[in-house]
Design an enzyme around this catalytic site. Structure first.
Site, PDB file in Angstrom:
ATOM      1  N   HIS A  90       0.848  -1.198   0.000  1.00  0.00           N
ATOM      2  CA  HIS A  90       0.000   0.000   0.000  1.00  0.00           C
ATOM      3  C   HIS A  90       0.879   1.241   0.000  1.00  0.00           C
ATOM      4  O   HIS A  90       1.976   1.232   0.551  1.00  0.00           O
ATOM      5  CB  HIS A  90      -0.986   0.009   1.177  1.00  0.00           C
ATOM      6  N   ASP A  92      -0.495   4.420   0.784  1.00  0.00           N
ATOM      7  CA  ASP A  92      -0.943   5.418   1.757  1.00  0.00           C
ATOM      8  C   ASP A  92      -0.159   5.233   3.052  1.00  0.00           C
ATOM      9  O   ASP A  92       0.341   4.138   3.346  1.00  0.00           O
ATOM     10  CB  ASP A  92      -2.443   5.317   2.004  1.00  0.00           C
ATOM     11  N   ASP A 123       6.587   1.151   5.894  1.00  0.00           N
ATOM     12  CA  ASP A 123       5.149   0.844   5.910  1.00  0.00           C
ATOM     13  C   ASP A 123       4.380   1.824   5.029  1.00  0.00           C
ATOM     14  O   ASP A 123       3.896   2.835   5.507  1.00  0.00           O
ATOM     15  CB  ASP A 123       4.656   0.909   7.354  1.00  0.00           C
ATOM     16  N   GLU A 156      -5.135   1.707   3.101  1.00  0.00           N
ATOM     17  CA  GLU A 156      -5.008   0.635   4.085  1.00  0.00           C
ATOM     18  C   GLU A 156      -4.954   1.184   5.507  1.00  0.00           C
ATOM     19  O   GLU A 156      -5.566   0.631   6.423  1.00  0.00           O
ATOM     20  CB  GLU A 156      -3.749  -0.186   3.796  1.00  0.00           C
ATOM     21  N   GLU A 157      -4.224   2.279   5.693  1.00  0.00           N
ATOM     22  CA  GLU A 157      -4.042   2.813   7.041  1.00  0.00           C
ATOM     23  C   GLU A 157      -5.337   3.370   7.634  1.00  0.00           C
ATOM     24  O   GLU A 157      -5.471   3.451   8.855  1.00  0.00           O
ATOM     25  CB  GLU A 157      -2.969   3.903   7.050  1.00  0.00           C
ATOM     26  N   HIS A 423       4.333   3.906  12.088  1.00  0.00           N
ATOM     27  CA  HIS A 423       3.256   4.682  12.708  1.00  0.00           C
ATOM     28  C   HIS A 423       3.772   5.675  13.746  1.00  0.00           C
ATOM     29  O   HIS A 423       2.987   6.464  14.271  1.00  0.00           O
ATOM     30  CB  HIS A 423       2.201   3.789  13.368  1.00  0.00           C
TER      31      HIS A 423
END
Length: 451
Positions: A90, A92, A123, A156-157, A423
């Site tokens: 992903h 995003d 990520d 996705e996030e 994150h």
């Protein structure tokens, strides 16, 4: 790493990979368009589409998914009769949080102490680059021996389910014999790991109202019900005295029987301050991979600076609940909402709203694809044996794909080892992990084709 043509090609391509990752990281592709321009996500999607076209992919398309974002699809035809492998990542990313807390700008890939720093480096923009590196290495050494589909998600996030809904509406698009999800990570740098379980999740927004408007705390405090105080009590009810999650009716006693995680290693990975204890009971692996976990993601209340002496009329919070395999996320949502209702004090008015949900996932680690990956990992990581671990996070698409294609084998690998700090502030990727996992993925595709 032992010398072989695939490994040599990947090593030679690392400078290009770093430059490409820098371009991709520069896009502020947070799929919350109240915070970041949609144009940033669209530009990232177009970058990936162009990269796929440059590698010979056909049917490259920007898929407009029901949540208002775009996923990127492409198909690279292989030899006649070959198996089909779907590669997922992903583009995003999470918001950068406090940009001032970053040592270097979050959307500017920066090399420091042997790692590459930037939001999405691990990520999961790094996962996009990993797939490209693996395919380039195979093309340089005789060709790609399977049909390859690539899908790169744009939300996705956010957990808004755009790609899941699109896949359900177009089930033939992502059909494959095996699916490699490039959005997990090794247990630690240098230890090859396949993730076999994922916790599911639900996001619930809770609001409490007690008064028609704020009141002077001196004149009314002591009798007037304070909504913020009520909310604090509700949120506190979600944890036992030892910090373990306690949602009425939700089992919190699961155990993990795979790779273990020592408390000492976890404290180091999580950067727990000296003297501060861990929460919950059971082993660390039990707590992370086999049990539910509640987290208060945010609270709407006045900041300390500028606060007035007021009894608050309303307050709200965003609550995340992670649920282990075997627990239905929809049922967990109902239990969480019922718990919040039941534990609201003083007859305060409480409303709850579910804003995101994803089911837990458990893979079949006995399938032939896992052996093909284990053999590939042994070459990419000399002297190491592939490990099986759980993942506390969620990838909602996994269960959607497992439901749509029950015969497909699903493997989860990726760049998000503990030091990557996904994150969080100062997210980074270790270039050696990018190199080795790209080699592993290339060799997996070759092993799988021959199996």
């Amino acid at each position: 790493m032992s010398s072989n043509p695939v490994a040599e090609t990947v090593a030679s391509l690392l400078p290009r990979a770093k430059a490409e990752l820098a371009e991709l990281v520069a896009f502020k592709s947070v799929a919350d368009f109240t915070q970041f321009p949609k144009s940033e996500s669209e530009a990232a999607a177009n970058w990936i589409a162009d990269a796929l076209r440059a590698e010979g992919f056909v049917d490259v398309a920007l898929l407009d998914t029901p949540d208002g974002t775009q996923s990127v699809y492409g198909h690279l035809p292989g030899p006649a009769g070959a198996k089909t492998v779907l590669l997922y990542a992903h583009y995003d990313v999470q918001p950068p949080l406090d940009e001032a807390g970053w040592t270097s700008p979050p959307f500017e890939l920066t090399e420091r102490d042997g790692r590459w720093y930037g939001r999405g480096a691990a990520d999961c923009k790094g996962g996009v680059i990993m797939h490209l590196l693996a395919l380039r290495a195979l093309k340089a050494d005789g060709g790609v021996p399977v049909n390859v589909k690539v899908i790169v998600e744009g939300s996705e996030e956010q957990g808004t389910g755009g790609l899941e809904r699109y896949a359900e509406q177009h089930p033939e698009l992502l059909e494959a014999d095996t699916i490699v999800i490039g959005d997990a990570g090794n247990f630690r740098v240098g230890l090859p790991t396949v993730t076999t379980t994922l916790r599911g999740m639900t996001l619930v927004r809770v609001r409490i109202d007690t008064l028609a408007g704020n009141l002077h705390s001196g004149q009314f405090g002591g009798a007037a019900p304070d909504a913020l105080a009520a909310l604090i009590r509700v949120l506190d009810s979600l944890r036992a005295e030892n910090g373990s999650t306690t949602v009425d009716g939700l089992d919190g006693t699961g155990t993990w029987d795979g790779l273990e995680y020592t408390e000492e290693q976890f404290r180091a990975d999580a950067k727990v301050l000296d003297g501060v204890g861990l929460i919950g009971d059971g082993s660390v692996a039990d707590r992370l991979w086999a049990r539910p976990a509640v987290t208060v993601l945010g609270i709407d209340c006045p900041p300390v600076v500028g606060a007035t002496p007021s009894v608050h009329a309303n307050a709200r919070a965003l609550v995340s609940l992670r649920v282990p395999p075997g627990v239905d996320a929809a049922e967990a949502t109902k239990l969480l909402q019922a718990h919040l209702q039941a534990h609201t004090p003083w007859g305060a008015r409480v409303t709850t709203e579910q804003i995101g949900q994803g089911q837990a996932f458990r893979a079949d680690a006995t399938s032939p694809a896992y052996q093909a990956m284990a053999d590939a990992m042994a070459v990419a990581y000399p002297g190491e044996t592939m490990q099986y671990a759980g993942e506390g996070g969620s990838i909602p698409l996994c269960n959607t794909l497992a439901g749509l294609y029950p015969q497909a084998e699903i493997l989860l690998i990726g760049l998000s080892e503990p030091e990557a700090q996904i994150h969080a502030l100062n997210e980074s990727v270790h270039p050696q992990e990018l190199e080795r996992l790209s080699v592993a993925e290339a060799l997996f595709l070759r092993n799988y084709a021959a199996g």
